[in-house]
Design a protein around this motif. Sequence first.
Motif, PDB file in Angstrom:
ATOM      1  N   ASN A  25      16.655  -9.326   7.800  1.00  0.00           N
ATOM      2  CA  ASN A  25      16.754  -8.339   8.873  1.00  0.00           C
ATOM      3  C   ASN A  25      16.364  -8.914  10.238  1.00  0.00           C
ATOM      4  N   LEU A  26      16.063 -10.207  10.292  1.00  0.00           N
ATOM      5  CA  LEU A  26      15.580 -10.816  11.527  1.00  0.00           C
ATOM      6  C   LEU A  26      16.581 -11.831  12.064  1.00  0.00           C
ATOM      7  N   VAL A  27      16.754 -11.826  13.381  1.00  0.00           N
ATOM      8  CA  VAL A  27      17.608 -12.803  14.083  1.00  0.00           C
ATOM      9  C   VAL A  27      16.816 -13.333  15.267  1.00  0.00           C
ATOM     10  N   VAL A  28      16.724 -14.648  15.381  1.00  0.00           N
ATOM     11  CA  VAL A  28      15.993 -15.260  16.495  1.00  0.00           C
ATOM     12  C   VAL A  28      16.945 -15.408  17.677  1.00  0.00           C
ATOM     13  N   CYS A  29      16.601 -14.794  18.799  1.00  0.00           N
ATOM     14  CA  CYS A  29      17.402 -14.864  20.029  1.00  0.00           C
ATOM     15  C   CYS A  29      16.746 -15.843  21.000  1.00  0.00           C
ATOM     16  N   GLN A  30      17.559 -16.536  21.755  1.00  0.00           N
ATOM     17  CA  GLN A  30      17.028 -17.551  22.655  1.00  0.00           C
ATOM     18  C   GLN A  30      16.224 -16.960  23.811  1.00  0.00           C
ATOM     19  N   ASP A  31      16.575 -15.745  24.247  1.00  0.00           N
ATOM     20  CA  ASP A  31      15.830 -15.088  25.328  1.00  0.00           C
ATOM     21  C   ASP A  31      16.109 -13.587  25.298  1.00  0.00           C
ATOM     22  N   GLU A  32      15.513 -12.871  26.230  1.00  0.00           N
ATOM     23  CA  GLU A  32      15.651 -11.420  26.279  1.00  0.00           C
ATOM     24  C   GLU A  32      17.079 -11.000  26.640  1.00  0.00           C
ATOM     25  N   VAL A  33      17.784 -11.837  27.424  1.00  0.00           N
ATOM     26  CA  VAL A  33      19.160 -11.511  27.811  1.00  0.00           C
ATOM     27  C   VAL A  33      20.059 -11.430  26.580  1.00  0.00           C
ATOM     28  N   TYR A  34      19.950 -12.432  25.707  1.00  0.00           N
ATOM     29  CA  TYR A  34      20.772 -12.427  24.482  1.00  0.00           C
ATOM     30  C   TYR A  34      20.345 -11.285  23.559  1.00  0.00           C
ATOM     31  N   HIS A  35      19.059 -10.979  23.548  1.00  0.00           N
ATOM     32  CA  HIS A  35      18.570  -9.873  22.723  1.00  0.00           C
ATOM     33  C   HIS A  35      19.182  -8.550  23.187  1.00  0.00           C
ATOM     34  N   ASN A  36      19.221  -8.326  24.507  1.00  0.00           N
ATOM     35  CA  ASN A  36      19.830  -7.106  25.045  1.00  0.00           C
ATOM     36  C   ASN A  36      21.329  -7.057  24.751  1.00  0.00           C
ATOM     37  N   LEU A  37      21.974  -8.229  24.763  1.00  0.00           N
ATOM     38  CA  LEU A  37      23.398  -8.276  24.434  1.00  0.00           C
ATOM     39  C   LEU A  37      23.652  -7.827  23.000  1.00  0.00           C
ATOM     40  N   LEU A  38      22.809  -8.252  22.073  1.00  0.00           N
ATOM     41  CA  LEU A  38      22.968  -7.820  20.680  1.00  0.00           C
ATOM     42  C   LEU A  38      22.812  -6.309  20.552  1.00  0.00           C
ATOM     43  N   ALA A  96      11.668 -16.942  23.382  1.00  0.00           N
ATOM     44  CA  ALA A  96      12.459 -16.463  22.246  1.00  0.00           C
ATOM     45  C   ALA A  96      12.051 -15.036  21.873  1.00  0.00           C
ATOM     46  N   VAL A  97      13.050 -14.271  21.396  1.00  0.00           N
ATOM     47  CA  VAL A  97      12.837 -12.887  20.977  1.00  0.00           C
ATOM     48  C   VAL A  97      13.426 -12.724  19.574  1.00  0.00           C
ATOM     49  N   VAL A  98      12.690 -12.020  18.703  1.00  0.00           N
ATOM     50  CA  VAL A  98      13.154 -11.778  17.338  1.00  0.00           C
ATOM     51  C   VAL A  98      13.785 -10.390  17.283  1.00  0.00           C
ATOM     52  N   HIS A  99      15.041 -10.329  16.852  1.00  0.00           N
ATOM     53  CA  HIS A  99      15.807  -9.080  16.817  1.00  0.00           C
ATOM     54  C   HIS A  99      15.823  -8.510  15.404  1.00  0.00           C
ATOM     55  N   HIS A 100      15.632  -7.181  15.310  1.00  0.00           N
ATOM     56  CA  HIS A 100      15.735  -6.482  14.030  1.00  0.00           C
ATOM     57  C   HIS A 100      17.147  -5.918  13.904  1.00  0.00           C
ATOM     58  N   ILE A 101      17.862  -6.341  12.891  1.00  0.00           N
ATOM     59  CA  ILE A 101      19.277  -5.985  12.753  1.00  0.00           C
ATOM     60  C   ILE A 101      19.462  -4.483  12.563  1.00  0.00           C
ATOM     61  N   ASN A 102      18.656  -3.878  11.683  1.00  0.00           N
ATOM     62  CA  ASN A 102      18.849  -2.454  11.399  1.00  0.00           C
ATOM     63  C   ASN A 102      18.101  -1.552  12.381  1.00  0.00           C
ATOM     64  N   GLY A 103      17.427  -2.121  13.374  1.00  0.00           N
ATOM     65  CA  GLY A 103      16.730  -1.338  14.370  1.00  0.00           C
ATOM     66  C   GLY A 103      15.347  -0.880  13.965  1.00  0.00           C
ATOM     67  N   ASN A 104      14.956  -1.112  12.715  1.00  0.00           N
ATOM     68  CA  ASN A 104      13.630  -0.711  12.234  1.00  0.00           C
ATOM     69  C   ASN A 104      12.648  -1.828  12.565  1.00  0.00           C
ATOM     70  N   GLN A 105      11.747  -1.582  13.516  1.00  0.00           N
ATOM     71  CA  GLN A 105      10.832  -2.614  13.970  1.00  0.00           C
ATOM     72  C   GLN A 105       9.766  -2.975  12.934  1.00  0.00           C
ATOM     73  N   LYS A 106       9.661  -2.191  11.888  1.00  0.00           N
ATOM     74  CA  LYS A 106       8.684  -2.490  10.841  1.00  0.00           C
ATOM     75  C   LYS A 106       9.313  -3.158   9.629  1.00  0.00           C
ATOM     76  N   ASP A 107      10.635  -3.306   9.644  1.00  0.00           N
ATOM     77  CA  ASP A 107      11.330  -3.965   8.533  1.00  0.00           C
ATOM     78  C   ASP A 107      11.428  -5.456   8.855  1.00  0.00           C
TER      79      ASP A 107
END
Length: 229
Positions: A56-69, A40-51
């Motif tokens: 601001n967080l979305v849990v992605c099932q894997d890196e493929v879905y994270h790259n799609l977002l 699993a990968v946690v995605h930052h919606i606004n792109g700020n990795q410190k927020d």
Amino acid sequence: MGQYKMVRAPWHPNSYGNGCVPEHRLIAEKAIGKLLPARAVVHHINGNQKDNRNVNLVVCQDEVYHNLLHRRTESFKATGNPDKRFCAKCSSWLLQDKFLSNRGYCIDCGKLYGLKRYYADHESTLIKARKSRLSRQAAIKQYLAENRTRVNAYARDWRGRNSDKVREKNQNYYHKDIEASRERNHAAYLKNREIRIEYQKAYYAQNAERIREYQRQYRLKKKMETNNG
């Protein structure tokens, strides 16, 4: 935007070698009430990795879905349509159906790039393939020459253990094109039929006396056999 915030948590099963864990993963696990899967990968919606706020967080099932977002977010910011993709060769945003699978360039650029690459490497590729093929053939011939007895023994043993399979394969090979062979043979027969008829007519015309004499002797022989019987 900076790097991820790290929190020291040596008790965590997925902690790094230094005993630290990314803070956003801990917050996501606390929100869902269980540990995140390893992929699993946690995605930052606004792109700020410190927020690391929950919103601001979305849990992605894997890196493929994270790259799609990330890709859809970039497309929406650039064109207002999240379904478009960026072609790295012609530097344009196009719909998904204009791309070849998951490659980074569109169909038109792919064709152009493929042609250029084909003509550039065609000669060297053919030479390499020919050398490789010849080397493989030479290696196989050398192995067979050095191990002929062993190879024959193995082949006999394999055919003995797989007699049903060999028989089925031979039958399939024999019946594979039988209908096509019949059609070809029939077409050849019709094609040569007129030639054979003309040849027979010419033969009968040239040997008429001989044929009549043979027929007369044959009838006389049959008549004598009937009378003796």
